[in-house]
Design an enzyme around this catalytic site. Structure first.
Site, PDB file in Angstrom:
ATOM      1  N   LYS A  25     -29.737 -13.233  36.260  1.00  0.00           N
ATOM      2  CA  LYS A  25     -29.555 -11.822  36.637  1.00  0.00           C
ATOM      3  C   LYS A  25     -30.789 -11.309  37.381  1.00  0.00           C
ATOM      4  O   LYS A  25     -30.675 -10.655  38.421  1.00  0.00           O
ATOM      5  CB  LYS A  25     -29.271 -10.967  35.391  1.00  0.00           C
ATOM      6  CG  LYS A  25     -27.892 -11.237  34.787  1.00  0.00           C
ATOM      7  CD  LYS A  25     -27.683 -10.549  33.434  1.00  0.00           C
ATOM      8  CE  LYS A  25     -26.346 -10.944  32.816  1.00  0.00           C
ATOM      9  NZ  LYS A  25     -26.112 -10.377  31.480  1.00  0.00           N
ATOM     10  N   ASP A  36     -23.675  -2.344  32.149  1.00  0.00           N
ATOM     11  CA  ASP A  36     -22.799  -3.333  31.505  1.00  0.00           C
ATOM     12  C   ASP A  36     -21.443  -2.707  31.158  1.00  0.00           C
ATOM     13  O   ASP A  36     -20.489  -3.425  30.847  1.00  0.00           O
ATOM     14  CB  ASP A  36     -23.430  -3.830  30.194  1.00  0.00           C
ATOM     15  CG  ASP A  36     -24.021  -5.225  30.321  1.00  0.00           C
ATOM     16  OD1 ASP A  36     -23.573  -5.993  31.193  1.00  0.00           O
ATOM     17  OD2 ASP A  36     -24.927  -5.537  29.529  1.00  0.00           O
ATOM     18  N   GLN A  66     -29.290  -7.802  26.580  1.00  0.00           N
ATOM     19  CA  GLN A  66     -28.533  -9.058  26.534  1.00  0.00           C
ATOM     20  C   GLN A  66     -28.039  -9.324  25.110  1.00  0.00           C
ATOM     21  O   GLN A  66     -28.790  -9.205  24.147  1.00  0.00           O
ATOM     22  CB  GLN A  66     -29.415 -10.221  27.030  1.00  0.00           C
ATOM     23  CG  GLN A  66     -28.688 -11.541  27.195  1.00  0.00           C
ATOM     24  CD  GLN A  66     -27.605 -11.531  28.285  1.00  0.00           C
ATOM     25  OE1 GLN A  66     -27.666 -10.772  29.236  1.00  0.00           O
ATOM     26  NE2 GLN A  66     -26.603 -12.379  28.126  1.00  0.00           N
TER      27      GLN A  66
HETATM   28  N1  GUN Z   1     -23.807 -11.671  26.703  1.00  0.00           N
HETATM   29  C1  GUN Z   1     -22.733 -12.326  27.207  1.00  0.00           C
HETATM   30  N2  GUN Z   1     -22.194 -11.631  28.237  1.00  0.00           N
HETATM   31  C2  GUN Z   1     -22.953 -10.517  28.376  1.00  0.00           C
HETATM   32  C3  GUN Z   1     -22.906  -9.415  29.270  1.00  0.00           C
HETATM   33  O1  GUN Z   1     -22.052  -9.291  30.154  1.00  0.00           O
HETATM   34  N3  GUN Z   1     -23.867  -8.475  29.102  1.00  0.00           N
HETATM   35  C4  GUN Z   1     -24.806  -8.572  28.144  1.00  0.00           C
HETATM   36  N4  GUN Z   1     -25.701  -7.581  28.039  1.00  0.00           N
HETATM   37  N5  GUN Z   1     -24.885  -9.580  27.289  1.00  0.00           N
HETATM   38  C5  GUN Z   1     -23.958 -10.549  27.416  1.00  0.00           C
END
Ligand code: GUN
Length: 294
Positions: A52, A119, A96
């Site tokens: 990311k 998100d 995350q």
């Molecule tokens: N863990 C797995 N997928 C995601 C996501 O899309 N966002 C976040 N913050 N954590 C994750």
């Protein structure tokens, strides 16, 4: 059979975002800035967050990675979130997941300011998405909607079957496919682990979205001839013939289902790459103040 190429599509979206960022910079506007909080040393989470941050750089965003120890208290984490909420330099914030067991995901999610929740996990954004208001839509469902749109998959009046009812994929997907716009206007069936006669239902799907988290769960006998199949699963399976020692497979038995489907996403290179593109897109929307206008 049409192969729905998420890798290529995500690259196109990231180029579009990069172009917009260079315009913003030329106009003297603010460079979009994403902050990510990573708690602990989970290998997969480190890989995802790393990807990311790297993608932010590639499109010209600024990014901040806050790393916290596995044993950080819930209170300390909430304080970091609160500080970022109030930091005007930062447009978007993600925490995350998963978080260590001693920390409440609900409390932390609910602490994120909805205006920065790129998100799309906060109750405010889930509610807005459900009402059809401008909202940050979670990365995976948003990525799927974008693939259906860019590949011009007909959805109006079709039967869409979603397998899996998670908060971050199945549930929002079912809402988006039923809404009164394109892609949408489907008759939606949301199925899950307690569903009876699942193959009978999936065989009637014009669009089958699979997010059950079981390797190669969907086989050809569960799919209607000519269906569009979207595979959200991703699993590492040992494979001695590969240099890495493993290969990636999805929730769909690709070789046999692709013979029957009219369109299908592969794994890898399908839904997966779209999730980062969606996150970047939401961050751009946040920086430009395009969601919370009402
Ligand atoms: N863990 C797995 N997928 C995601 C996501 O899309 N966002 C976040 N913050 N954590 C994750």
């Amino acid at each position: 059979m049409l192969l729905i190429d998420g890798k290529k599509t995500s690259e196109e979206i990231e180029s579009e975002i990069a172009l917009r960022v260079s315009e913003i910079k030329q106009e003297g506007g603010k460079t979009p800035h994403l902050a990510a909080i990573l708690v602990g040393n989970d290998g997969a989470s480190q890989t995802y967050v790393g990807a990311k941050v790297k993608s932010c750089e590639q499109v010209g965003f600024e990014s901040t990675l806050v790393r916290l120890e596995e044993n950080v208290s819930e209170e300390e984490l909430l304080k970091v979130v609160a500080d970022i909420n109030e930091n005007p330099a930062i447009d978007g914030l993600i925490v995350q997941l998963p978080l260590p067991k001693h920390i409440s995901v609900e409390k932390v999610t609910n602490k994120i300011k909805p205006e920065k929740d790129v998100d799309g996990f906060t109750p405010a954004n889930v509610g807005r998405m459900t009402l059809g208001w401008p909202a940050y839509v979670a990365a995976t469902p948003y990525g799927i909607v974008e693939l259906l749109k860019r590949y011009k998959i007909e959805t109006s009046g079709k039967h869409c079957v979603v397998i899996g009812r998670s908060h971050i994929v199945g549930s929002p997907m079912s809402i988006l496919m039923a809404r009164n716009e394109y892609p949408g206007n489907c008759t939606v069936t949301l199925t899950h682990s307690r569903t009876q006669n699942l193959p009978e239902i999936t065989k009637t799907a014009d669009i089958l979205i699979v997010a059950i988290g079981k390797p190669e769960f969907v086989t050809a006998d569960m799919v209607k001839e000519g269906a569009t199949v979207i595979d959200v699963g991703i699993h590492r399976i040992a494979d001695a013939s590969k240099k890495s020692g493993f290969k990636l497979i999805g929730d769909v038995k690709f070789d046999e289902v692709s013979e029957k489907a009219s369109a299908i996403t592969p794994v890898p290179g399908g839904v997966g790459p779209m999730t980062i593109a969606s996150l970047l897109y939401n961050t751009l929307l946040a920086a430009e103040g395009k969601v919370y206008t009402k």
